[in-house]
Design a protein around this motif. Structure first.
Motif, mmCIF file in Angstrom:
data_model
loop_
_atom_site.group_PDB
_atom_site.id
_atom_site.type_symbol
_atom_site.label_atom_id
_atom_site.label_comp_id
_atom_site.label_asym_id
_atom_site.label_seq_id
_atom_site.Cartn_x
_atom_site.Cartn_y
_atom_site.Cartn_z
ATOM 1 N N UNK A 1 0.846 -1.187 0.000
ATOM 2 C CA UNK A 1 0.000 0.000 0.000
ATOM 3 C C UNK A 1 0.887 1.244 0.000
ATOM 4 N N UNK A 2 0.359 2.332 -0.527
ATOM 5 C CA UNK A 2 1.105 3.579 -0.640
ATOM 6 C C UNK A 2 1.588 4.080 0.720
ATOM 7 N N UNK A 3 0.848 3.762 1.767
ATOM 8 C CA UNK A 3 1.187 4.238 3.111
ATOM 9 C C UNK A 3 1.911 3.179 3.930
ATOM 10 N N UNK B 1 -2.568 5.459 -4.422
ATOM 11 C CA UNK B 1 -3.572 5.982 -3.503
ATOM 12 C C UNK B 1 -4.651 6.715 -4.287
ATOM 13 N N UNK B 2 -5.867 6.669 -3.785
ATOM 14 C CA UNK B 2 -6.959 7.431 -4.386
ATOM 15 C C UNK B 2 -6.811 8.903 -4.009
ATOM 16 N N UNK B 3 -7.700 9.733 -4.521
ATOM 17 C CA UNK B 3 -7.605 11.173 -4.287
ATOM 18 C C UNK B 3 -7.681 11.519 -2.806
ATOM 19 N N UNK B 4 -8.418 10.717 -2.015
ATOM 20 C CA UNK B 4 -8.552 11.015 -0.590
ATOM 21 C C UNK B 4 -7.451 10.382 0.246
ATOM 22 N N UNK B 5 -6.486 9.729 -0.399
ATOM 23 C CA UNK B 5 -5.352 9.145 0.304
ATOM 24 C C UNK B 5 -5.469 7.668 0.587
ATOM 25 N N UNK B 6 -6.676 7.143 0.584
ATOM 26 C CA UNK B 6 -6.846 5.713 0.854
ATOM 27 C C UNK B 6 -6.346 4.891 -0.323
ATOM 28 N N UNK B 7 -6.052 3.622 -0.056
ATOM 29 C CA UNK B 7 -5.662 2.723 -1.131
ATOM 30 C C UNK B 7 -6.722 2.742 -2.225
ATOM 31 N N UNK B 8 -6.290 2.857 -3.475
ATOM 32 C CA UNK B 8 -7.192 2.927 -4.619
ATOM 33 C C UNK B 8 -7.633 1.510 -4.985
ATOM 34 N N UNK B 9 -8.840 1.161 -4.596
ATOM 35 C CA UNK B 9 -9.341 -0.199 -4.805
ATOM 36 C C UNK B 9 -9.456 -0.515 -6.295
ATOM 37 N N UNK C 1 9.772 6.919 7.372
ATOM 38 C CA UNK C 1 8.877 5.902 7.923
ATOM 39 C C UNK C 1 7.792 5.491 6.944
ATOM 40 N N UNK C 2 7.327 6.449 6.137
ATOM 41 C CA UNK C 2 6.304 6.184 5.118
ATOM 42 C C UNK C 2 6.746 6.899 3.836
ATOM 43 N N UNK C 3 7.809 6.392 3.246
ATOM 44 C CA UNK C 3 8.512 7.093 2.168
ATOM 45 C C UNK C 3 7.620 7.425 0.981
ATOM 46 N N UNK C 4 6.807 6.470 0.550
ATOM 47 C CA UNK C 4 6.011 6.692 -0.658
ATOM 48 C C UNK C 4 4.978 7.795 -0.431
ATOM 49 N N UNK C 5 4.264 7.704 0.655
ATOM 50 C CA UNK C 5 3.211 8.676 0.934
ATOM 51 C C UNK C 5 3.775 10.069 1.185
ATOM 52 N N UNK C 6 4.786 10.157 2.041
ATOM 53 C CA UNK C 6 5.334 11.474 2.390
ATOM 54 C C UNK C 6 6.020 12.123 1.189
ATOM 55 N N UNK D 1 3.495 13.630 -1.138
ATOM 56 C CA UNK D 1 2.871 14.847 -0.615
ATOM 57 C C UNK D 1 3.881 15.953 -0.340
ATOM 58 N N UNK D 2 5.160 15.694 -0.596
ATOM 59 C CA UNK D 2 6.180 16.710 -0.401
ATOM 60 C C UNK D 2 6.420 17.068 1.050
#
Length: 398
Positions: free
Chosen positions: A110-112, A137-145, A357-362, A365-366
């Motif tokens: 997962x992205x997070x 991730x979807x637009x709201x940050x959750x995993x894009x199902x 700690x959460x490289x992909x997500x952070x 988002x810069x």
């Protein structure tokens, strides 16, 4: 309804009325245990000092078994499907390294996903020729199902899903992911270290194959504790990467027999005192009423998400539709570690989550780091208002 006075009376940190009252907002890191957890662990350590560790442990065999029963009750599982561990990371790794992988197999993250999980996946990919891929991730940050559905095929062997990431209040969809992954024969490993103890966990409803969690966070147990849940019919088919005389029996000179259930993921040696303390923490939550605790945590996080954006220069960084008890934010012009340290001078405890700690997500988002406030049910709304007042003072440079 929870009794705030009882909750505070049960916590040693609030027992000394002569000391300033702390504002503790780091249950996502390592929470404040109730007195019964300390008493249980210390009592056993004293007993070990009196008669030795082996005899002391033998006296508590039923109590040790009851730890699994308590955990199973909390997550709607059978005790035989629970393996006790010394951390969520160890529990996660013990399962992950037992999943067979070969060249061309795919691991989806997962992205997070947390750094420890990603590092383990990359290491195994390097060793086996498997491939690691991130689910968008979807637009709201959750995993894009929908994106996940398009990525799945028979080469996907495992989907690693973080229920609640370490760096904010996002809650990922789990049941939808499990059903999609199972459609191609993939396993779902849920990292629930930030959700167990603050959100309802029902492994049957989530339909996950395995789940890892820690004792020290929202469950308020000792450090060095955690557990792994493994779907019963799956546990009986897996061989962990490491075994000892507890996880297996040496039955012939050239033959061993694996334990029949999730205990094949355990080792014989462990911290008995910590494990008994962990059981006391889980039972304490069950006695309070988990739903009452979950609701109280959600109310306190919601309070912060209303108050913090009203402070000039403060930005709440949480993603997701429904959110957890972790509230992440930044203050313009002040590094998160400096905000943390200035709050600590005021007897307020928060922590910082860094990009690594959460490289992909952070990275997406810069963000290099965020401040993380995580109020448990024992935190009062007066505490929260004191915290936001102090954040306002820090943001204003006072």
């Amino acid at each position: 309804m929870l009794d705030p006075q009882r909750l505070r009376a049960d916590i040693p940190a609030y027992a000394d009325a002569s000391r300033p009252t702390p504002v503790f907002l780091d249950s996502a890191g390592s929470s404040l245990p109730p007195q019964v957890v300390l008493d249980t662990a210390i009592e056993h350590l004293r007993r070990e000092a009196e008669i030795g560790g082996y005899r002391a442990a033998s006296e508590r065999l039923d109590d040790l078994a009851a730890v699994k029963t308590a955990v199973a009750t909390l997550i709607n599982a059978e005790p035989a499907s629970i393996a006790l561990s010394d951390s969520a990371s160890r529990a996660w790794s013990d399962f992950f390294y037992s999943v067979p992988l070969a060249a061309g197999d795919r691991i989806l993250l997962s992205q997070s996903d947390y750094a420890s999980n990603a590092i383990a996946a990359l290491q195994r990919a390097r060793a086996t020729g498997a491939v690691v891929e991130a689910i968008p991730a979807a637009a709201d940050g959750r995993l894009d199902v929908e994106a996940l559905a398009g990525m799945l095929d028979e080469r996907v062997k495992l989907v690693s899903l973080v229920h609640v990431p370490t760096n904010g209040g996002l809650i990922n969809p789990v049941t939808e992911v499990s059903r999609l992954a199972h459609g191609v024969g993939a396993l779902v490993l849920l990292d629930a270290c930030q959700s167990t103890g603050q959100l309802p966990i029902d492994v049957a409803a989530l339909e996950v194959d395995a789940l890892s969690a820690t004792g020290r966070k929202w469950l308020r147990g000792p450090r060095g504790t955690g557990f792994l849940y493994v779907r019963p019919d799956l546990a009986a088919t897996m061989e962990p990467g490491r075994l000892d005389l507890h996880s297996a029996q040496w039955v012939e000179p050239d033959e061993y027999l694996l334990a029949p259930d999730a205990s094949r993921f355990e080792f014989w040696e462990h911290d008995v005192a910590a494990r008994l303390g962990f059981g006391a923490a889980v039972r304490y939550l069950l006695d309070l009423g988990p739903d009452l605790v979950y609701s109280a945590i959600a109310d306190r996080a919601a309070h912060l998400r209303v108050a913090l954006p009203g402070i000039r220069g403060v930005t709440v960084r949480d993603l997701g539709e429904t959110r957890s008890g972790i509230v992440s934010f930044t203050v313009d012009g002040i590094a998160p570690v400096d905000v943390r340290d200035r709050l600590l001078e005021r007897n307020i405890t928060v922590t910082v989550s860094h990009r690594g700690s959460t490289l992909l997500d952070m990275s997406a988002r810069g963000l290099d780091s965020v401040i993380r406030a995580s109020p448990h049910c024992f935190v009062t709304f007066e505490d929260l208002d004191r915290f936001t007042d102090e954040v306002a003072a820090v943001a204003a440079g006072r």
